[in-house]
Design a protein around this motif. Structure first.
Motif, PDB file in Angstrom:
ATOM      1  N   LEU A  99      30.610  40.117  45.859  1.00  0.00           N
ATOM      2  CA  LEU A  99      29.939  39.578  44.676  1.00  0.00           C
ATOM      3  C   LEU A  99      29.999  40.566  43.507  1.00  0.00           C
ATOM      4  CD1 LEU A  99      28.242  36.937  44.050  1.00  0.00           C
ATOM      5  CD2 LEU A  99      26.326  38.541  43.931  1.00  0.00           C
ATOM      6  N   MET A 100      29.879  41.855  43.795  1.00  0.00           N
ATOM      7  CA  MET A 100      29.988  42.873  42.738  1.00  0.00           C
ATOM      8  C   MET A 100      31.341  42.748  42.039  1.00  0.00           C
ATOM      9  SD  MET A 100      27.177  44.615  42.657  1.00  0.00           S
ATOM     10  CE  MET A 100      26.231  43.230  43.309  1.00  0.00           C
ATOM     11  N   ILE A 101      32.376  42.520  42.855  1.00  0.00           N
ATOM     12  CA  ILE A 101      33.726  42.407  42.320  1.00  0.00           C
ATOM     13  C   ILE A 101      33.888  41.089  41.562  1.00  0.00           C
ATOM     14  CG2 ILE A 101      36.148  42.110  43.005  1.00  0.00           C
ATOM     15  CD1 ILE A 101      35.646  44.206  45.215  1.00  0.00           C
ATOM     16  N   ASP A 102      33.400  39.993  42.168  1.00  0.00           N
ATOM     17  CA  ASP A 102      33.630  38.660  41.598  1.00  0.00           C
ATOM     18  C   ASP A 102      32.787  38.380  40.359  1.00  0.00           C
ATOM     19  OD1 ASP A 102      35.434  38.138  43.620  1.00  0.00           O
ATOM     20  OD2 ASP A 102      33.975  37.108  44.902  1.00  0.00           O
ATOM     21  N   THR A 103      31.625  39.017  40.247  1.00  0.00           N
ATOM     22  CA  THR A 103      30.742  38.737  39.105  1.00  0.00           C
ATOM     23  C   THR A 103      30.426  40.016  38.342  1.00  0.00           C
ATOM     24  OG1 THR A 103      28.680  38.993  40.388  1.00  0.00           O
ATOM     25  CG2 THR A 103      29.692  36.809  40.404  1.00  0.00           C
ATOM     26  N   LYS A 104      31.436  40.857  38.233  1.00  0.00           N
ATOM     27  CA  LYS A 104      31.260  42.173  37.604  1.00  0.00           C
ATOM     28  C   LYS A 104      30.522  42.147  36.258  1.00  0.00           C
ATOM     29  CE  LYS A 104      34.503  45.593  35.796  1.00  0.00           C
ATOM     30  NZ  LYS A 104      35.809  46.254  35.952  1.00  0.00           N
TER      31      LYS A 104
END
Lengths: 214, 214
Positions: A99-104
């Motif tokens: 999620l950190m990567i996908d919704t940076k």
């Protein structure tokens, strides 16, 4: 209950605004970001933004809250998984990192909010909203608490100070919001490979090292 | 060669300004910080600051550079220690973490600079100075590189992607700049205890876990 068509359009419009705003806060920082620019990046009127969010502070709070909503959603399916702590921790951590990567942009906005809170850069009017947001984020962190404690009891995690350990674990798991950028031709499985390295590093920090013996 | 008395006074004055400026950048962020406020916090005239630093951008660059100078100084005594990688890594890491705690305002200013660089928030005139500062910081990170590689060769560290591992390690080692605050009655040995937890967490991330076997 399903949303009506009208409600759904309104909802999509709200999410579009939040996404554009998250990117704008990430790229410009809080002070330099403006509703004007968010509108421009959407090809929309300022009126459309103000219709949903009366001020930049409201818009920022909504971005922060949505970022945290996404975190809760990503991890909630796993927090009550029965069984031993390690596989549950792995799934929670993996879901968090992806999620950190996908919704940076949303997660960077959350970080901007935390930094503003840390340096007391909020106005008196913002303070109660911010306190609530920071608490919402704090409670999210607590979702990992039971699993960490269970893992320690089961002897797979070693740590003495839960609060410092939680900080260190989240700094590691959150860190892709600062250093991750997609590579050309990257596949979903490449992204999962990156997330796995992050999870394994964080897990190593929690675990007994091989040299330490049993 | 020793500095003359006059040079020494000038030098102390410069360091005082840098320390006050670091705190101001940490507390207010780059945009809101001002030479006015730095002068006020020192009980000095703006002229005294401008005598050393022609602009806020120059002052910020000097704070960033000084923060990094301190990093280099803290770690340099250990980078050429002969012998196996693990004890050398431990001393470098411990020295780094203690410095994060002891010079937090400078290190937060460095972080502000990195974030500005990440989002391209620098003006064209600032860009060449910033590029140089970011490179100075990058090269500092490289000081750990040989020790990481040697540790992997010796079988105490396990990682495949050096660059991601370096990011994760530094996020962990740097993290006290965000969450560390002195507790009432804290002794030096308490601070060292906190630093040790950070170092052990970072080391865990680099190491084989006990469960992984030999």
């Amino acid at each position: 209950m399903a949303l009506s068509v009208r409600e759904q359009i309104a909802d999509n419009s709200r999410i579009d605004i939040l996404s554009a705003a998250a990117r704008c806060f990430m790229d410009r920082g809080y002070a330099a970001a403006s509703i004007d620019e968010v509108a421009r990046s959407l090809g929309a009127t300022k009126g459309r933004i103000y219709h949903h969010f009366p001020s930049k502070a409201d818009l920022f709070a909504a971005v922060f809250r949505h970022g945290m909503d996404l975190n809760y959603e990503a991890v909630r399916p796993f927090i009550d998984l029965p069984g031993s702590a390690l596989p549950r921790w792995r799934r929670m951590a993996m879901s968090h990192v992806l999620l950190m990567i996908d919704t940076k942009p949303f997660q960077r906005a959350v970080w901007i909010g935390v930094e503003m809170h840390l340096r007391g850069a909020t106005t008196p009017e913002q303070r109660s909203v911010f306190n609530e947001l920071i608490e919402y984020r704090h409670n999210y962190g607590m979702l990992f608490r039971n699993t960490l404690l269970q893992g320690r009891e089961e002897g797979v995690f070693r740590f003495d100070d839960l609060s410092i350990t939680n900080q260190l674990m989240f700094m590691t798991l959150n860190s892709p919001i600062f250093w991750y950028t997609p590579r050309v031709g990257e596949t979903r499985s490449d992204v999962e490979g990156v997330a796995k390295k992050v999870v394994e590093y964080a897990l190593g920090g929690l675990s007994k090292r091989r040299e330490e013996g049993v």
